[in-house]
Design an enzyme around this catalytic site. Structure first.
Site, mmCIF file in Angstrom:
data_model
loop_
_atom_site.group_PDB
_atom_site.id
_atom_site.type_symbol
_atom_site.label_atom_id
_atom_site.label_comp_id
_atom_site.label_asym_id
_atom_site.label_seq_id
_atom_site.Cartn_x
_atom_site.Cartn_y
_atom_site.Cartn_z
ATOM 1 N N HIS A 159 -1.068 16.730 -25.502
ATOM 2 C CA HIS A 159 -1.189 15.322 -25.123
ATOM 3 C C HIS A 159 -2.459 14.635 -25.648
ATOM 4 O O HIS A 159 -2.469 13.420 -25.784
ATOM 5 C CB HIS A 159 -1.135 15.174 -23.591
ATOM 6 C CG HIS A 159 0.262 15.255 -23.038
ATOM 7 N ND1 HIS A 159 1.077 16.345 -23.218
ATOM 8 C CD2 HIS A 159 1.011 14.364 -22.306
ATOM 9 C CE1 HIS A 159 2.245 16.143 -22.616
ATOM 10 N NE2 HIS A 159 2.230 14.947 -22.072
ATOM 11 N N LYS A 161 3.275 11.663 -10.804
ATOM 12 C CA LYS A 161 2.339 10.866 -11.605
ATOM 13 C C LYS A 161 3.004 9.537 -11.908
ATOM 14 O O LYS A 161 4.135 9.510 -12.424
ATOM 15 C CB LYS A 161 2.023 11.561 -12.925
ATOM 16 C CG LYS A 161 0.883 12.531 -12.846
ATOM 17 C CD LYS A 161 0.477 12.931 -14.254
ATOM 18 C CE LYS A 161 -0.638 13.943 -14.233
ATOM 19 N NZ LYS A 161 -0.968 14.424 -15.591
ATOM 20 N N LYS A 209 7.262 23.346 -13.415
ATOM 21 C CA LYS A 209 6.383 22.223 -13.088
ATOM 22 C C LYS A 209 6.121 22.147 -11.589
ATOM 23 O O LYS A 209 4.995 21.880 -11.156
ATOM 24 C CB LYS A 209 6.975 20.910 -13.612
ATOM 25 C CG LYS A 209 6.055 19.737 -13.349
ATOM 26 C CD LYS A 209 6.327 18.533 -14.189
ATOM 27 C CE LYS A 209 5.274 17.465 -13.873
ATOM 28 N NZ LYS A 209 5.483 16.234 -14.626
ATOM 29 N N ASN A 242 -0.808 19.102 -19.888
ATOM 30 C CA ASN A 242 -1.183 18.151 -20.939
ATOM 31 C C ASN A 242 -1.213 18.795 -22.325
ATOM 32 O O ASN A 242 -1.763 18.209 -23.258
ATOM 33 C CB ASN A 242 -2.555 17.536 -20.626
ATOM 34 C CG ASN A 242 -2.512 16.705 -19.358
ATOM 35 O OD1 ASN A 242 -1.494 16.067 -19.072
ATOM 36 N ND2 ASN A 242 -3.574 16.731 -18.582
ATOM 37 N N ARG A 245 0.818 -1.226 0.000
ATOM 38 C CA ARG A 245 0.000 0.000 0.000
ATOM 39 C C ARG A 245 0.849 1.272 0.000
ATOM 40 O O ARG A 245 0.407 2.333 0.425
ATOM 41 C CB ARG A 245 -0.986 0.033 1.175
ATOM 42 C CG ARG A 245 -1.953 -1.132 1.158
ATOM 43 C CD ARG A 245 -3.133 -0.912 2.058
ATOM 44 N NE ARG A 245 -4.036 -2.039 1.983
ATOM 45 C CZ ARG A 245 -3.931 -3.123 2.737
ATOM 46 N NH1 ARG A 245 -2.981 -3.205 3.640
ATOM 47 N NH2 ARG A 245 -4.773 -4.108 2.587
ATOM 48 N N HIS A 282 -1.269 11.473 -27.257
ATOM 49 C CA HIS A 282 -1.600 10.126 -26.777
ATOM 50 C C HIS A 282 -2.325 9.327 -27.868
ATOM 51 O O HIS A 282 -2.134 8.114 -28.000
ATOM 52 C CB HIS A 282 -2.478 10.199 -25.523
ATOM 53 C CG HIS A 282 -1.689 10.513 -24.272
ATOM 54 N ND1 HIS A 282 -2.274 10.698 -23.038
ATOM 55 C CD2 HIS A 282 -0.361 10.644 -24.068
ATOM 56 C CE1 HIS A 282 -1.332 10.944 -22.142
ATOM 57 N NE2 HIS A 282 -0.167 10.926 -22.732
ATOM 58 N N GLU A 331 9.148 18.034 -24.608
ATOM 59 C CA GLU A 331 8.490 18.374 -23.325
ATOM 60 C C GLU A 331 9.006 19.714 -22.792
ATOM 61 O O GLU A 331 8.273 20.460 -22.150
ATOM 62 C CB GLU A 331 8.704 17.269 -22.283
ATOM 63 C CG GLU A 331 7.941 15.970 -22.553
ATOM 64 C CD GLU A 331 6.441 16.019 -22.169
ATOM 65 O OE1 GLU A 331 5.937 17.071 -21.734
ATOM 66 O OE2 GLU A 331 5.784 14.966 -22.332
ATOM 67 N N ARG A 387 -3.076 21.965 -13.224
ATOM 68 C CA ARG A 387 -2.121 20.947 -13.707
ATOM 69 C C ARG A 387 -2.506 20.399 -15.082
ATOM 70 O O ARG A 387 -1.659 19.883 -15.807
ATOM 71 C CB ARG A 387 -1.968 19.820 -12.676
ATOM 72 C CG ARG A 387 -0.878 18.838 -13.060
ATOM 73 C CD ARG A 387 -0.449 17.925 -11.951
ATOM 74 N NE ARG A 387 0.601 17.035 -12.424
ATOM 75 C CZ ARG A 387 1.294 16.223 -11.664
ATOM 76 N NH1 ARG A 387 1.056 16.175 -10.367
ATOM 77 N NH2 ARG A 387 2.226 15.439 -12.169
ATOM 78 N N GLU A 438 -4.263 17.306 -10.155
ATOM 79 C CA GLU A 438 -4.810 17.673 -11.469
ATOM 80 C C GLU A 438 -6.318 17.941 -11.453
ATOM 81 O O GLU A 438 -7.071 17.391 -12.256
ATOM 82 C CB GLU A 438 -4.461 16.592 -12.507
ATOM 83 C CG GLU A 438 -4.525 17.139 -13.928
ATOM 84 C CD GLU A 438 -3.998 16.186 -14.979
ATOM 85 O OE1 GLU A 438 -2.795 15.897 -14.958
ATOM 86 O OE2 GLU A 438 -4.790 15.731 -15.812
ATOM 87 N N HIS A 479 6.906 9.131 -27.020
ATOM 88 C CA HIS A 479 5.995 10.065 -26.345
ATOM 89 C C HIS A 479 6.257 11.534 -26.707
ATOM 90 O O HIS A 479 5.343 12.262 -27.098
ATOM 91 C CB HIS A 479 6.105 9.864 -24.823
ATOM 92 C CG HIS A 479 5.232 10.791 -24.048
ATOM 93 N ND1 HIS A 479 3.855 10.747 -24.085
ATOM 94 C CD2 HIS A 479 5.543 11.828 -23.221
ATOM 95 C CE1 HIS A 479 3.351 11.693 -23.305
ATOM 96 N NE2 HIS A 479 4.357 12.376 -22.776
HETATM 97 N N1 GLY Z 1 3.392 15.207 -17.493
HETATM 98 C C1 GLY Z 1 2.266 15.963 -17.064
HETATM 99 C C2 GLY Z 1 2.130 16.005 -15.576
HETATM 100 O O1 GLY Z 1 2.993 15.548 -14.843
HETATM 101 O O2 GLY Z 1 1.138 16.491 -15.102
#
Ligand code: GLY
Length: 359
Positions: free
Chosen positions: A248, A146, A227, A245, A124, A252, A188, A241, A237, A264
């Site tokens: 993305h 993430k 960031k 994206n 956990r 994606h 990125e 946040r 998010e 990516h």
């Molecule tokens: N790569 C996008 C984030 O970490 O929110």
């Protein structure tokens, strides 16, 4: 502070530090023991990174009193799935890691995301540290907590938020990155420029950021600082946040349609070019920006278009996490350095993508 040694604090609860400097893998044991008392450390890595950096990482950890076991999985996005995750979890159990032990993610984005998720699930939740060796992991994925694996329905669909206990970014690893991997991370970083920082974008436009170039550590630190601010204000998010994206939704979709053969960062770059063209065509942009975003991507060895149709991409994008019921949130550039979130009915996505591909 030495010029080539930068630290950025990420003010989540608990908080942690991102350290950026050359030669950090050789010092990782010593640096980590300041945040994690010596314990069992399971180093998760891939078959590309292990021959290059595993031995020195292991030696440094062992010298600092950690006892080390390691699990290298086959390199590539194709490994980022429930099967590899389950092998990692079994490996942690076989090596009898307990809640006072830790996981170390040594590698790029795939390794960090998957090792982080294993750490979030095992018992956990146990602590983990990020040791990014790719530019993409350094500027983006190693920071912010993430963690995820892909499902056959789409990218990163099974995951958790778990902040690392520390991030050590050894910039020497970036000097020998193959050009394709360097370009992947540049996408990125260019994204961060389009989102928050025109000066950062300009550094890429002017071709100043290259493997081993003098501005590279500062560029990484700037991306991490941008960031960190976003993650501190919106860790899970719920709002701001989502800006991270940018590119993305289409990115994606391209990854998924290509069976994850388009890397990516390359896919995100194409996604940025598409949404920037759409923003201009649909009158959302407040200045002409599509041409300079595409030119900047191209001059950093990144593609700006795709052979997949708007229909194929829209269909693939609809399983994306950014969908919420019948709406999808897109990140739209208004100016270089400023983007906004735009909620759209799902039914309009195809025409937005078409505007971005044909506009
Ligand atoms: N790569 C996008 C984030 O970490 O929110």
């Amino acid at each position: 502070m030495q010029n080539d040694f930068q630290t950025i604090s990420v003010g989540t609860i608990p908080n942690y530090t991102v350290t950026i400097a050359p030669g950090l893998l050789e010092q990782c044991g010593q640096l980590l023991q300041r945040v994690i008392p010596p314990c069992k450390a399971a180093v998760i890595t891939d078959t590309n990174v292990a021959p290059l950096y595993l031995e020195r990482t292991k030696a440094s950890l062992e010298n600092a009193g950690f006892s080390v076991c390691s699990f290298p999985f086959p390199a590539g996005e194709q490994s980022k799935n429930l099967n590899t995750l389950s092998q990692i979890l079994e490996f942690l159990a076989q090596n009898q890691l307990t809640r006072t032990d830790c996981v170390a993610a040594l590698g790029g984005g795939v390794t960090g995301d998957m090792a982080g998720l294993a750490a979030a699930l095992y018992l956990r939740g146990i602590r983990y540290v990020q040791l990014p060796t790719s530019l993409l992991a350094a500027v983006d994925s190693s920071v912010g907590g993430k963690t995820a694996v892909d499902l056959s329905a789409g990218k990163n669909l099974a995951g958790a938020f778990l902040q690392p206990a520390a991030v050590l970014c050894d910039t020497s690893c970036l000097s020998t990155l193959p050009p394709l991997f360097f370009a992947d991370g540049a996408a990125e970083a260019i994204k961060t420029g389009v989102l928050f920082d025109k000066e950062l974008f300009t550094a890429f436009q002017e071709g100043l950021v290259r493997p081993g170039s003098e501005p590279l550590p500062r560029v990484i630190a700037r991306c991490v600082a941008c960031k960190a601010g976003v993650v501190e204000r919106d860790e899970k998010e719920q709002g701001e946040r989502k800006l991270l994206n940018l590119g993305h939704t289409v990115g994606h979709a391209i990854e998924k349609c290509s069976g994850f053969t388009v890397p990516h960062g390359h896919a995100v770059g194409i996604g940025m070019a598409v949404i920037a063209r759409a923003a201009e065509t649909l009158g959302w942009a407040k200045e002409p920006l599509a041409g300079c975003i595409s030119a900047c991507l191209a001059s950093n060895d990144l593609p700006t278009g795709t052979a997949f149709s708007p229909e194929e991409l829209a269909e693939a994008a609809l399983s994306d996490k950014k969908r919420s019921g019948d709406t999808i949130t897109l990140v739209v550039p208004e100016r270089i350095g400023h983007c906004v979130l735009k909620k759209l009915p799902v039914a309009e996505l195809r025409s937005v993508i078409r505007a971005g591909m044909e506009g």
